[in-house]
Design a protein around this motif. Structure first.
Motif, PDB file in Angstrom:
ATOM      1  N   UNK A   1       2.228  26.555  11.816  1.00 51.34           N
ATOM      2  CA  UNK A   1       2.710  25.151  11.370  1.00 51.34           C
ATOM      3  C   UNK A   1       1.801  24.233  11.808  1.00 51.34           C
ATOM      4  N   UNK A   2       0.649  24.393  12.300  1.00 50.71           N
ATOM      5  CA  UNK A   2      -0.247  23.574  12.671  1.00 50.71           C
ATOM      6  C   UNK A   2      -1.123  23.074  11.207  1.00 50.71           C
TER       7      UNK A   2
ATOM      8  N   UNK B   1       7.904  17.686   6.928  1.00 50.99           N
ATOM      9  CA  UNK B   1       8.803  17.383   6.070  1.00 50.99           C
ATOM     10  C   UNK B   1       9.430  16.255   6.021  1.00 50.99           C
ATOM     11  N   UNK B   2       9.753  15.427   4.799  1.00 46.79           N
ATOM     12  CA  UNK B   2      10.186  14.169   4.858  1.00 46.79           C
ATOM     13  C   UNK B   2      11.661  14.093   5.610  1.00 46.79           C
ATOM     14  N   UNK B   3      11.807  13.268   6.374  1.00 43.84           N
ATOM     15  CA  UNK B   3      13.230  12.981   7.196  1.00 43.84           C
ATOM     16  C   UNK B   3      14.149  12.647   5.922  1.00 43.84           C
ATOM     17  N   UNK B   4      15.363  13.281   6.117  1.00 39.46           N
ATOM     18  CA  UNK B   4      16.497  12.853   5.039  1.00 39.46           C
ATOM     19  C   UNK B   4      16.979  11.557   5.143  1.00 39.46           C
ATOM     20  N   UNK B   5      17.376  10.850   4.201  1.00 38.26           N
ATOM     21  CA  UNK B   5      17.773   9.663   4.409  1.00 38.26           C
ATOM     22  C   UNK B   5      19.295   9.510   4.930  1.00 38.26           C
TER      23      UNK B   5
END
Length: 147
Positions: free
Chosen positions: A33-34, A39-43
């Motif tokens: 994962x480095x 990932x974009x945070x969920x709204x």
């Protein structure tokens, strides 16, 4: 004999050798994962705005909203080695200590008041407890404290 001890000290210990081997094995490895973008945070759903202040009837006025504070002082009041006494009646105990506008006043049971210059607001703050009530008038405060 001393040369043998020095020679032994120059050689790495077992712990140092094991650490060097482990370091060589891990060299060049990258944790999973480095380097991958997060990932974009969920709204999240909008949260209702809540007033987190206490209701007006439970709020305590701040020091600049109060004209003064008072506390009972039942025992004799000794200041700078001498006992404070009322200038008019000579009472030396059962005071009401008043703090207002940076000044300290003493009030005896007979209702005589005198300014006390040997006490400051810091002394009052150290010796007074938390306020148990607020009053609209000075007379209401006197009645509350039994004067």
């Amino acid at each position: 004999m001393f040369q043998r001890i020095r020679r032994r000290a120059k050689e790495p210990t077992d712990a140092q050798r094991k650490f060097a081997e482990l370091h060589a094995q891990l060299q060049g490895q990258v944790p999973p994962g480095f380097g991958v973008p997060a990932p974009e945070p969920e709204a999240a759903a909008p949260v209702a705005v809540v007033d987190d202040f206490l209701p007006p009837e439970l709020r305590v006025p701040s020091h600049d909203q109060v004209d003064g504070r008072m506390m009972p002082w039942a025992q004799p009041l000794v200041l700078d080695g001498e006992m404070a006494a009322c200038a008019e009646c000579g009472a030396y105990r059962d005071w009401l200590v008043l703090s207002t506008r940076g000044e300290i006043w003493l009030r005896c049971r007979a209702g005589h008041q005198q300014r006390e210059t040997r006490i400051d607001t810091a002394w009052y703050n150290r010796h007074s407890g938390p306020a148990d009530a607020t009053h609209a008038t000075f007379e209401d405060g006197l009645r509350h404290l039994g004067y």
